[in-house]
Write an enzyme that holds these catalytic residues in place. Structure first.
Site, PDB file in Angstrom:
ATOM      1  N   CYS A   1     -37.868  -4.636  16.193  1.00  0.00           N
ATOM      2  CA  CYS A   1     -37.143  -3.891  17.516  1.00  0.00           C
ATOM      3  C   CYS A   1     -37.213  -4.925  18.576  1.00  0.00           C
ATOM      4  O   CYS A   1     -37.063  -4.633  19.700  1.00  0.00           O
ATOM      5  CB  CYS A   1     -37.532  -2.337  17.693  1.00  0.00           C
ATOM      6  SG  CYS A   1     -39.196  -2.325  18.307  1.00  0.00           S
TER       7      CYS A   1
ATOM      8  N   CYS B   1     -38.738  -0.132  27.078  1.00  0.00           N
ATOM      9  CA  CYS B   1     -40.009  -1.033  26.954  1.00  0.00           C
ATOM     10  C   CYS B   1     -41.018  -0.343  27.602  1.00  0.00           C
ATOM     11  O   CYS B   1     -42.303  -0.780  27.284  1.00  0.00           O
ATOM     12  CB  CYS B   1     -39.290  -2.329  27.736  1.00  0.00           C
ATOM     13  SG  CYS B   1     -38.048  -3.124  27.044  1.00  0.00           S
TER      14      CYS B   1
END
Ligand SMILES: Cc1ncc(COP(=O)(O)O)c(C=O)c1O
Ligand SMILES: Cc1ncc(COP(=O)(O)O)c(C=O)c1O
Lengths: 124, 389, 389, 124
Positions: D33, D102
């Site tokens: 990812c 994130c």
């Protein structure tokens, strides 16, 4: 879209008007489709002595009417009957594709006027 | 020869001020706004600013504005997008007979794809009947699309009332406001519009860009598939200079709108009155008051529109007509026929549309040139008999 | 700070020469080309001239060129237009897994509307297998859509061979040539292409305009409905300045093409060779020779693309990456995955695309800045172990 | 798209590196990812004496890693455990919507490293 010659004939059309006691009159087209052409012929000894027209229509309709009258003036009836819309268009240096149908009207108006003249002759 | 332009409803010149703002984004700040480096971010920033300006001009939120390649694309998107995204709820669409072809031909397309379209008729002024609209709504109605103002006759519809009805019935309401923006104040919240189409080149902005306002929450399928631009709703590399220009044009279009309209209406009314009083056998098309400030549409009996336009062009005047001949078809404008004009009257229509810089001298020049041209064409017309029909 | 642009595949600056040619059509000669008065006729004339230039650049006839709002719209139109117009003949479409999203997402749309789409895979270089293509053709196949050259890895497909097969089997062949125009000679007759998409902003022309070549006789439904523009095939007021710019850009794009390519390829090969020989753990993506002259796509192990791009941006270098992070999705480029890259390698890819004015100094600046940046990011990476994996 | 502060932390990240004999190490994310974060803790008397990180990921991943390490350095374990991704994001002056995920990684990395420390303690 129109050639200079078409515009010249549109702006200064020849033979606009009526002939009072015309020997033959032809009208084609309809207001619905936006073009009506009426043509008046004066005929003597089988010769088209004079021709006038009235047109309700677009630039191409006016220019082809005018050009057609010029092309048949002074001609014999037989000669006039041979004038086709293609000849009118080519004399004008061409017409836009979607305007070709207007030139057909000019051809038809001539024929209608001649037909009218002939039928009057027969009735005489 | 000096030329006088009277076809602002067809398209407008790009405002010099607007062009100035666009210039840097052609060759210098040309970055792709989807890129993360400085050139891209810069482009992204000005696009966001422009989106806000467009949104402000119709009182929308910036995230309800989606840029398209023009008004036509916006109309196509609104209708097809809503239709296909909501077909589980119904397949019925209501529009009017006087829409722009961008809407009408899209409706025809939808009819071929399983949708049922009802075309509201209009009265002699081009207005729809609100009561009739109500009776046409069915359980299966998913969309009402009615133009804000007509491009030919300038008639302005009762948009707020339509919005109210659509809202009550829980039906999406789209309006083609391409002719309205910059001419009529637009407030999508107040009007309860769900989707609204606009186009830049009608308001002194660049060609090739428009926008669709889509109220938050409205379900609409994509029309153009591809990249993730426009929040994944409309693919294609963003046209940064055009977007910037559109933003600026929208800002200018709504600035001093009412003051500008007042001046334009005065000139337009002077034009109409003068023609109606000096040329016989004429009639005004469209609504006497509920019309766009710059629109005058007049029919001249016994003559055909293209001949009139060509003759005006030869004296330096640019205008438009509802005559069919210009398009090569045989039928005159569907709008003029819809308000009940017979064919030959419709063919003889002249549309004069004023712009923000139109002045009295230009109007007077038209008023000087027009009557003899009309007379000349009438003299040539087999339909005309001196002194009237 | 001086900036060096290495993202010409994303978009190009508008050529100053091209802008010069466009300028008069914004505010002075702004007439609507559908109008019959002088301003309109003038616009019509330059549009016709531009159409001829676009046609010349791919050896088509002018009446086979239809302007659109960009490459994306051209792709959408080609696929949807052919699919819906020919569904009586079959519902099967063949494309590839590495197409631009403008094609791929359009195919997904078509799958939802009853079409069957086969996605050809590609080899490690991004090339399709002609023999495999042949075996995938069925009785119901109505369209093959295979891109001319890939936007990410630059691989150029065997278009002529595909055209030959499509022709033999009587199947329409569309190619997305958005990246190919101006970089590869294109001759639609020789290649036996039926439809071809191009976009102006990739060849130093304006944004917001593209074109679809439709070979005479090909049956294709309209995508954007409305006015009678583009010979009734694509509605919307013509974007005259953009059309003029596109024509000029096409003319320039094919002038001296081979000479320009030679220079570009030399620089590109110097760039690739230098990186491969100075930075360890790197690999070139795409075909070693069958690739666009300006394309270099290199994967740097252990690092992620967006970080690389941001770092390059900070020293004034603009480039692109196949990393997903830029787009907010999790998956890296579908193209890099399709040629067999594992995720972390795909994430660490850098696309450097050269333009016609790229020079050795710019390349040298990149070669000077890149290695320490890569090293710094590797030092920060938990995947990196000094001296290799 | 990124705030100046994010760019500052991306460009000059604090606490990059490894701690050789760390008391707790946590790694989250996956190469698939596009984001991997590894965090090293040195802990003494329940206080985070030192913290280092290594990150494979985008600008936001690097900046949030760095910011997160700064926010927990010198804090007790309990305090560190209370740090959420929202707090990291707000310290950075915000992140683009699509990058919020994130910041979740930074929060998770801290927790993973603390968990590792705790499990080592129990095993002692
Ligand atoms: C009412 C209306 N709708 C839609 C359009 C189409 O807009 P565009 O020319 O930007 O495609 C126009 C103008 O042409 C219009 O007047
Ligand atoms: C191969 C390819 N196809 C299509 C497109 C879309 O073109 P446009 O940005 O003009 O819509 C692009 C570029 O974005 C491209 O590279």
């Amino acid at each position: 879209m129109y050639t200079d010659k078409v515009m010249e004939y549109f702006q200064n059309p020849k033979n606009v008007g009526e002939i009072k006691a015309a020997d033959g009159v032809g009208e084609v087209g309809s207001p619905a489709c936006g073009d009506i052409m009426r043509m008046y012929l004066e005929i003597e000894d089988n010769i088209i002595k004079d021709v006038k027209f009235k047109t309700f229509g677009c630039g191409a309709a006016v220019a082809t009417s005018s050009m057609a009258t010029e092309m048949i003036k002074g001609k014999t009836i037989e000669e006039a009957e041979k004038i086709t819309n293609k000849m009118v268009v080519s004399e004008l240096g061409g017409l836009p594709q979607e305007k070709i149908h207007c030139s057909v009207l000019a051809e038809q108006a001539i024929r209608a006027a001649i037909k009218d003249y002939k039928s009057k002759q027969e009735n005489n | 020869m000096k030329r006088v332009y009277f076809d602002y409803a067809a398209t407008t010149p790009l405002d010099k001020e607007v062009l100035e703002k666009m210039i840097p984004y052609f060759s210098e700040k040309f970055g792709n706004p989807s890129s993360i480096y400085s050139e891209g971010r810069e482009a992204r920033k000005v696009i966001d600013e422009a989106r806000q300006k467009v949104a402000n001009s119709i009182n929308a939120n910036a995230n309800e504005i989606f840029f398209t390649g023009g008004g036509t694309e916006a109309d196509n998107w609104a209708l097809k997008g809503v239709a296909f995204a909501n077909k589980n709820k119904g397949n019925h669409i209501i529009t009017t007979v006087i829409e722009h072809h961008a809407v009408l031909h899209t409706c025809e397309y939808l009819e071929k794809h399983g949708f049922e379209v009802t075309y509201l008729k209009v009265d002699e002024y081009g207005l729809i009947d609100i009561e009739e609209l109500k009776t046409l709504i069915k359980d299966t109605t998913i969309l009402i699309s009615i133009m804000f103002a007509n491009n030919e006759i300038g008639t302005v519809q009762p948009i707020k009332e339509i919005g109210q009805i659509a809202k009550e019935k829980n039906i999406y309401f789209h309006t083609d406001a391409v002719q309205a923006l910059g001419n009529v104040p637009i407030d999508v919240r107040d009007l309860k519009v769900d989707l609204l189409s606009i186009s830049a080149h009608k308001i002194y902005g660049p060609k090739g860009i428009g926008a669709l306002y889509v109220r938050k929450g409205v379900k609409v399928d994509n029309l153009v598939h591809g990249g993730a631009q426009e929040r994944k709703k409309r693919a294609g590399t963003e046209n940064t200079p055009a977007v910037v220009g559109f933003g600026e044009a929208c800002y200018l279009a709504v600035t001093d709108l009412l003051k500008r309209n007042q001046k334009t209406e005065e000139l337009r009314d002077y034009l109409i009155k003068s023609i109606l009083s000096t040329v016989p056998n004429v009639q005004l098309n469209g609504h006497p008051t509920k019309r766009l400030p710059g629109n005058a549409n007049i029919s001249f009996e016994f003559i055909e529109g293209e001949s009139l336009l060509l003759s005006l062009d030869l004296v330096g005047i640019s205008a438009s007509s509802g005559s069919a001949c210009t398009s090569g078809s045989l039928d005159p404008s569907h709008v003029l026929l819809a308000i009940g004009l017979i064919h030959e009257i419709a063919h003889g229509s002249l549309r004069v549309t004023l712009g923000k810089n139109t002045n009295k001298e230009e109007i007077d020049y038209l008023l000087e040139q027009l009557p003899p041209i009309v007379q000349r064409l009438r003299d040539m017309s087999p339909l005309y008999i001196q002194g009237g029909k």
